[in-house]
Structure formats: C-alpha cells, structure tokens
Design a protein around this motif. Structure first.
Motif, PDB file in Angstrom:
ATOM      1  N   ASP A 135      24.505  -9.363  18.285  1.00 20.21           N
ATOM      2  CA  ASP A 135      25.476 -10.066  17.438  1.00 20.21           C
ATOM      3  C   ASP A 135      25.625  -9.340  16.103  1.00 20.21           C
ATOM      4  OD1 ASP A 135      25.321 -13.002  18.941  1.00 20.21           O
ATOM      5  OD2 ASP A 135      23.448 -11.827  18.927  1.00 20.21           O
ATOM      6  N   GLY A 136      26.852  -9.179  15.661  1.00 19.56           N
ATOM      7  CA  GLY A 136      27.081  -8.521  14.362  1.00 19.56           C
ATOM      8  C   GLY A 136      27.147  -7.009  14.455  1.00 19.56           C
ATOM      9  N   LEU A 137      26.963  -6.466  15.657  1.00 21.75           N
ATOM     10  CA  LEU A 137      26.972  -5.008  15.791  1.00 21.75           C
ATOM     11  C   LEU A 137      28.236  -4.477  16.480  1.00 21.75           C
ATOM     12  CD1 LEU A 137      23.244  -4.203  16.761  1.00 21.75           C
ATOM     13  CD2 LEU A 137      24.311  -4.206  14.509  1.00 21.75           C
ATOM     14  N   VAL A 138      29.249  -5.341  16.611  1.00 21.09           N
ATOM     15  CA  VAL A 138      30.477  -4.905  17.300  1.00 21.09           C
ATOM     16  C   VAL A 138      31.165  -3.815  16.469  1.00 21.09           C
ATOM     17  CG1 VAL A 138      32.745  -5.620  18.181  1.00 21.09           C
ATOM     18  CG2 VAL A 138      30.774  -7.182  18.337  1.00 21.09           C
ATOM     19  N   GLY A 139      31.459  -2.696  17.106  1.00 22.76           N
ATOM     20  CA  GLY A 139      32.100  -1.579  16.405  1.00 22.76           C
ATOM     21  C   GLY A 139      33.533  -1.375  16.840  1.00 22.76           C
ATOM     22  N   ARG A 140      34.067  -0.182  16.576  1.00 24.52           N
ATOM     23  CA  ARG A 140      35.417   0.177  16.982  1.00 24.52           C
ATOM     24  C   ARG A 140      35.371   1.539  17.664  1.00 24.52           C
ATOM     25  NH1 ARG A 140      39.932  -1.107  13.862  1.00 24.52           N
ATOM     26  NH2 ARG A 140      40.992  -0.093  15.599  1.00 24.52           N
ATOM     27  N   ASN A 141      36.255   1.763  18.660  1.00 23.16           N
ATOM     28  CA  ASN A 141      36.397   3.110  19.219  1.00 23.16           C
ATOM     29  C   ASN A 141      37.050   4.012  18.181  1.00 23.16           C
ATOM     30  OD1 ASN A 141      35.563   2.018  21.612  1.00 23.16           O
ATOM     31  ND2 ASN A 141      37.414   2.529  22.759  1.00 23.16           N
ATOM     32  N   LEU A 142      36.649   5.272  18.169  1.00 22.53           N
ATOM     33  CA  LEU A 142      37.386   6.242  17.354  1.00 22.53           C
ATOM     34  C   LEU A 142      38.671   6.645  18.073  1.00 22.53           C
ATOM     35  CD1 LEU A 142      34.820   8.797  15.882  1.00 22.53           C
ATOM     36  CD2 LEU A 142      36.271   7.189  14.664  1.00 22.53           C
ATOM     37  N   HIS A 143      38.588   6.703  19.382  1.00 19.47           N
ATOM     38  CA  HIS A 143      39.709   7.140  20.214  1.00 19.47           C
ATOM     39  C   HIS A 143      40.969   6.330  19.887  1.00 19.47           C
ATOM     40  CE1 HIS A 143      41.576   8.995  23.708  1.00 19.47           C
ATOM     41  NE2 HIS A 143      42.162   7.829  23.891  1.00 19.47           N
ATOM     42  N   GLY A 144      42.056   7.049  19.582  1.00 19.68           N
ATOM     43  CA  GLY A 144      43.338   6.375  19.359  1.00 19.68           C
ATOM     44  C   GLY A 144      43.548   5.892  17.937  1.00 19.68           C
ATOM     45  N   ARG A 145      42.513   5.970  17.092  1.00 22.50           N
ATOM     46  CA  ARG A 145      42.727   5.481  15.716  1.00 22.50           C
ATOM     47  C   ARG A 145      43.376   6.569  14.845  1.00 22.50           C
ATOM     48  NH1 ARG A 145      37.105   3.198  14.437  1.00 22.50           N
ATOM     49  NH2 ARG A 145      37.755   2.322  12.460  1.00 22.50           N
ATOM     50  N   VAL A 146      44.034   6.128  13.785  1.00 18.89           N
ATOM     51  CA  VAL A 146      44.712   7.064  12.886  1.00 18.89           C
ATOM     52  C   VAL A 146      43.722   7.492  11.803  1.00 18.89           C
ATOM     53  CG1 VAL A 146      46.687   7.437  11.369  1.00 18.89           C
ATOM     54  CG2 VAL A 146      46.876   5.815  13.283  1.00 18.89           C
ATOM     55  N   ALA A 147      43.368   8.781  11.830  1.00 17.97           N
ATOM     56  CA  ALA A 147      42.393   9.304  10.872  1.00 17.97           C
ATOM     57  C   ALA A 147      43.077  10.298   9.945  1.00 17.97           C
ATOM     58  CB  ALA A 147      41.238   9.978  11.605  1.00 17.97           C
ATOM     59  N   GLY A 148      42.975  10.081   8.648  1.00 15.03           N
ATOM     60  CA  GLY A 148      43.589  10.969   7.657  1.00 15.03           C
ATOM     61  C   GLY A 148      42.547  11.884   7.044  1.00 15.03           C
ATOM     62  N   VAL A 149      42.817  13.188   7.076  1.00 16.19           N
ATOM     63  CA  VAL A 149      41.890  14.175   6.514  1.00 16.19           C
ATOM     64  C   VAL A 149      42.550  14.774   5.269  1.00 16.19           C
ATOM     65  CG1 VAL A 149      40.604  16.304   6.969  1.00 16.19           C
ATOM     66  CG2 VAL A 149      41.008  14.665   8.832  1.00 16.19           C
ATOM     67  N   VAL A 150      41.966  14.528   4.107  1.00 18.07           N
ATOM     68  CA  VAL A 150      42.519  15.069   2.863  1.00 18.07           C
ATOM     69  C   VAL A 150      41.785  16.361   2.543  1.00 18.07           C
ATOM     70  CG1 VAL A 150      43.015  14.647   0.431  1.00 18.07           C
ATOM     71  CG2 VAL A 150      43.000  12.724   2.054  1.00 18.07           C
ATOM     72  N   ALA A 165      40.475  16.787  18.736  1.00 15.66           N
ATOM     73  CA  ALA A 165      40.190  17.343  20.070  1.00 15.66           C
ATOM     74  C   ALA A 165      38.980  16.671  20.711  1.00 15.66           C
ATOM     75  CB  ALA A 165      39.955  18.847  19.954  1.00 15.66           C
ATOM     76  N   GLY A 166      38.029  16.257  19.895  1.00 17.69           N
ATOM     77  CA  GLY A 166      36.816  15.661  20.445  1.00 17.69           C
ATOM     78  C   GLY A 166      36.964  14.182  20.756  1.00 17.69           C
ATOM     79  N   PHE A 167      37.541  13.436  19.817  1.00 12.66           N
ATOM     80  CA  PHE A 167      37.581  11.975  19.967  1.00 12.66           C
ATOM     81  C   PHE A 167      38.957  11.428  20.320  1.00 12.66           C
ATOM     82  CE2 PHE A 167      33.784  12.651  17.377  1.00 12.66           C
ATOM     83  CZ  PHE A 167      32.863  11.868  18.052  1.00 12.66           C
ATOM     84  N   GLY A 168      39.980  12.269  20.208  1.00 14.10           N
ATOM     85  CA  GLY A 168      41.331  11.787  20.545  1.00 14.10           C
ATOM     86  C   GLY A 168      41.918  10.868  19.496  1.00 14.10           C
ATOM     87  N   CYS A 169      41.586  11.114  18.238  1.00 12.09           N
ATOM     88  CA  CYS A 169      42.232  10.348  17.163  1.00 12.09           C
ATOM     89  C   CYS A 169      43.635  10.888  16.937  1.00 12.09           C
ATOM     90  CB  CYS A 169      41.460  10.510  15.844  1.00 12.09           C
ATOM     91  SG  CYS A 169      39.822   9.783  15.844  1.00 12.09           S
ATOM     92  N   ASP A 170      44.478  10.052  16.329  1.00 14.69           N
ATOM     93  CA  ASP A 170      45.780  10.501  15.843  1.00 14.69           C
ATOM     94  C   ASP A 170      45.498  11.001  14.419  1.00 14.69           C
ATOM     95  OD1 ASP A 170      48.352  10.851  15.100  1.00 14.69           O
ATOM     96  OD2 ASP A 170      48.934   8.739  15.208  1.00 14.69           O
ATOM     97  N   VAL A 171      45.446  12.322  14.227  1.00 12.76           N
ATOM     98  CA  VAL A 171      44.974  12.858  12.942  1.00 12.76           C
ATOM     99  C   VAL A 171      46.132  13.247  12.029  1.00 12.76           C
ATOM    100  CG1 VAL A 171      43.605  14.670  11.828  1.00 12.76           C
ATOM    101  CG2 VAL A 171      42.805  13.655  13.968  1.00 12.76           C
ATOM    102  N   LEU A 172      46.122  12.670  10.825  1.00 10.03           N
ATOM    103  CA  LEU A 172      47.054  13.059   9.772  1.00 10.03           C
ATOM    104  C   LEU A 172      46.296  13.948   8.797  1.00 10.03           C
ATOM    105  CD1 LEU A 172      48.656   9.568   8.962  1.00 10.03           C
ATOM    106  CD2 LEU A 172      49.441  11.308  10.604  1.00 10.03           C
ATOM    107  N   ALA A 173      46.997  14.889   8.175  1.00  8.84           N
ATOM    108  CA  ALA A 173      46.317  15.770   7.225  1.00  8.84           C
ATOM    109  C   ALA A 173      47.180  15.956   5.996  1.00  8.84           C
ATOM    110  CB  ALA A 173      46.045  17.131   7.872  1.00  8.84           C
ATOM    111  N   SER A 174      46.498  16.193   4.866  1.00 14.42           N
ATOM    112  CA  SER A 174      47.226  16.534   3.652  1.00 14.42           C
ATOM    113  C   SER A 174      46.503  17.688   2.978  1.00 14.42           C
ATOM    114  CB  SER A 174      47.324  15.296   2.753  1.00 14.42           C
ATOM    115  OG  SER A 174      46.925  15.556   1.462  1.00 14.42           O
TER     116      SER A 174
END
Ligand code: NAD
Length: 336
Positions: A135-150, A165-174
């Motif tokens: 209980d209380g340890l529920v997480g989230r998949n990285l796969h499919g999430r929008v990750a921004g790299v500054v 390439a590794g986790f399949g995130c939707d990666v935004l970059a700036s």
C-alpha cells in the motif's frame, strides 16, 4: 609543481594520488573548501584544484593571485562558481574537465527518476523492517509518458536517448543546439516554455547561467501539468526552491528528484548527521514523501573519478610545460 587541492575527500585523494604516479606533482590535500579565509593556504602553490562548491569569486581570485597562484584547475565540468573575467584579468588560467563521464551522470539521473517514480527507496526502508505491504507504493510506467529534457549536451543527450529508445517515452527537448541524432530517434525539439508546459517529467541538463537561473520558478510550476515530476542533476539554482516547496505543499507537483540544491555549499559532501542544520528550505524539502534527494553524487563512479583525476593532472602538466590548454575556459567562452 605544487598543487593545493581544496575540499578533498577520501575518493579525491585516492584517484588523484593514483593519477599522480604519472606526474609526480607535490599535491597538498586540504579538507577545507576554497573561500576568502582559506585562500591563504595556497601560498607557495602555483596551482589550485577545486570542486563545484568552492568559491572562486573576484575577491578569492585576487587572494589566490597574491599568493602566487597561476592556475585554477576545476575537477568538474560546470564553472558557474568561478569569476572567469576576474581570473583573466589577474592572469590566472582556468581549466576544467569538460567530459569525464557523461554516462555517470546520465545513468544516475535515470536511476533517481526510477527510484522516485517506483518508490524503490521507500520500499527498501519498509522491507528492512519486515514490512512487506505494498500500500502506498503504486508507481507509474515511464513508457508513453511525456518527458522534457532541458539541455541535450553530453549528459542530456544520453538521458533523452535512454528515455526515448530505452523506455519509449515521448521525449521533448529544448536546447539552442539541436542534436540531429536525437531527432532521428523521435525526440522533438520545442521552445522551453512549451516543454515546461507539456511535459509530465522534466529533467534538467543545461548549465547554470543568467539565462537558466531559476528556470523552474513559481510561474512555470503554475503553468505545468498537474503531477509534474521534476528531476535535477545539473545545478541547484536552476530551480527556485521556495517556489518548488510551495507547489509541493499545494499538491501540484507529483514528485521531485534532486542531486543538487541551490544552497548546497557548506552542507553537501559532509556528514552533518549529528548537527542542527539552519537551512529551513532544505529541511522542509526533506519532509515531503514525494521528494528524493542525494548529495551531488551523480558524478561519483570509479570511471568518472579516474577520468577527472587524469584530465586535471594532464592540464596541470600542460600548463607547467607551457603547452596549449585544450580544457581552458575564458570569460569569452561564457559569453559565446
Ligand atoms: P554540455 O555542455 O555537454 O551540455 C549542456 C547543454 O546545455 C548544451 O547542449 C547547451 O547548448 C545547452 N544549453 C545551454 N544553455 C541552455 C538553455 N538556456 N536552455 C537549454 N539548453 C541550454 O554539459 P554536460 O556535460 O551535459 O553537463 C550538463 C550540466 O550537468 C553541467 O552544466 C553541470 O552543471 C551538470 N553536472 C552535474 C554533475 C553532478 O554530479 N550532479 C556532474 C557533471 C555535470
């Protein structure tokens, strides 16, 4: 060549001493950080070696110059703690280690993100007490999430690649400089404001400059997606800590993983477990269940320490022999 090595810890001594077998410099290891009051310890040394939280502002550099120092060797990549214009004026050459192991920092960044998101650090403290409840340890998949790299330089590019390439995130970059290799694997470059508004995870890998100071502030946190996860393994002052705490208190931020902290100088790298710490912002940050913090540890691998020691002493050797200094930084470098 005598080198005063400020702020040293056991691992610095081990790796610098080993690398010095090729050079035979006279290394004086000092526990103290470089400050105005400790600058006089450099008397009689031509070179001074410092780390991320050693302060090399104008006054300190003037004291070093009067002590006879001609070379300031940073055993790190970032140089926001050095007044380069003052160093140039005083005739002190400044060198750094631009790329000792981007993998060390990138891998640690992804590790921090995974630990935070999947609550691995919290699970470990439970399991050690024979508490196997989930209980209380529920997480989230990285796969499919929008990750921004500054910042997609050496470290940020590795993080972006791993997330994409590794986790399949939707990666935004700036980044003002586009990495075409990242574009090829589907990383999308956008304006920084759009990245901060659209990302579910933001990870910071740009240097600390006047342009990036408090890049994450109250306005950004209000405009961000609810539940934003913030990761910072670059420099503490990229984030306005007070604003971050406010956003955490308002439950707008989902999680925070920090290896660096705005006021870390004087706190990080020391065992203060029996001390009372006056920094209320730091102490408040540590009370949140969704904040995971480490003490500027991302660089700390054997490979990185070895590369740091070798590159630093090679720069000193080049300086002593009057050779060109490929890792020299000047005030123009910052302006360009
Ligand atoms: P790098 O110079 O290779 O990359 C930095 C990137 O940031 C570059 O591509 C640059 O164009 C980009 N950039 C500059 N200004 C920007 C802005 N305003 N917005 C977006 N991008 C911008 O540096 P690196 O080796 O990848 O290191 C990145 C940072 O990581 C360093 O500045 C340092 O502060 C930090 N660092 C932390 C640790 C640690 O142990 N936690 C270790 C090493 C480096």
């Amino acid at each position: 060549m005598r080198i005063a090595v400020y702020g040293t810890r056991s691992y610095d001594r081990t790796f610098l001493s080993a690398a010095n077998a090729d050079h035979g410099f006279d290394l004086q290891f000092l526990d103290a950080p470089l400050t105005l009051s400790t600058a006089r310890l450099a008397e009689g040394h031509e070179a001074v070696c410092v780390f991320v939280n050693d302060k090399a502002d104008r006054a300190v550099l003037e004291a070093l110059a009067s002590a006879g120092v001609r070379l300031l060797a940073l055993r790190c990549a970032g140089y926001n703690n050095v007044d380069l214009a003052a160093a140039d004026r005083l005739g002190i050459a400044v060198v750094r280690v631009p790329a000792y192991s981007p993998h060390a920092v990138a891998e640690f960044t992804v590790g921090l993100l995974l630990s935070l998101d999947r609550k691995i650090h919290r699970a470990w403290s439970r399991v050690r007490e024979n508490n196997f409840a989930l209980d209380g340890l529920v997480g989230r998949n990285l796969h499919g999430r929008v990750a921004g790299v500054v910042g997609t330089g050496q470290i940020g590019a590795l993080v972006a690649r791993t997330l994409r390439a590794g986790f399949g995130c939707d990666v935004l970059a700036s980044d003002p400089v586009v990495d075409e290799g990242l574009v090829e694997i589907g990383v999308r470059y956008v304006e920084r404001e759009a990245l901060l508004r659209e990302s579910e995870i933001v990870t910071l890998h740009c240097p600390l400059t006047p342009d990036t100071y408090h890049l994450i502030d109250a306005a950004v946190l209000v405009a961000a997606r609810p539940g934003l996860v913030v990761v910072n393994t670059s420099r503490g002052a990229l984030i306005d800590t007070a604003a971050l705490i406010e956003a955490l208190k308002q439950r707008r931020v989902g999680g925070v993983a920090l290896d660096v902290y705005e006021q870390e100088a004087g706190v990080f790298f020391d065992d203060l477990s029996s001390e009372i710490i006056d920094d209320d912002l730091l102490q408040r940050l540590l009370t949140f269940p969704n904040v995971l913090m480490t003490g500027h540890q991302a660089f700390l691998t054997e490979e990185a320490l070895d590369a740091i020691a070798r590159t630093t002493l090679q720069s000193v050797s080049d300086f002593a022999a009057g050779r060109a200094l490929p890792n020299r930084i000047r005030s123009e470098t910052v302006r360009s």
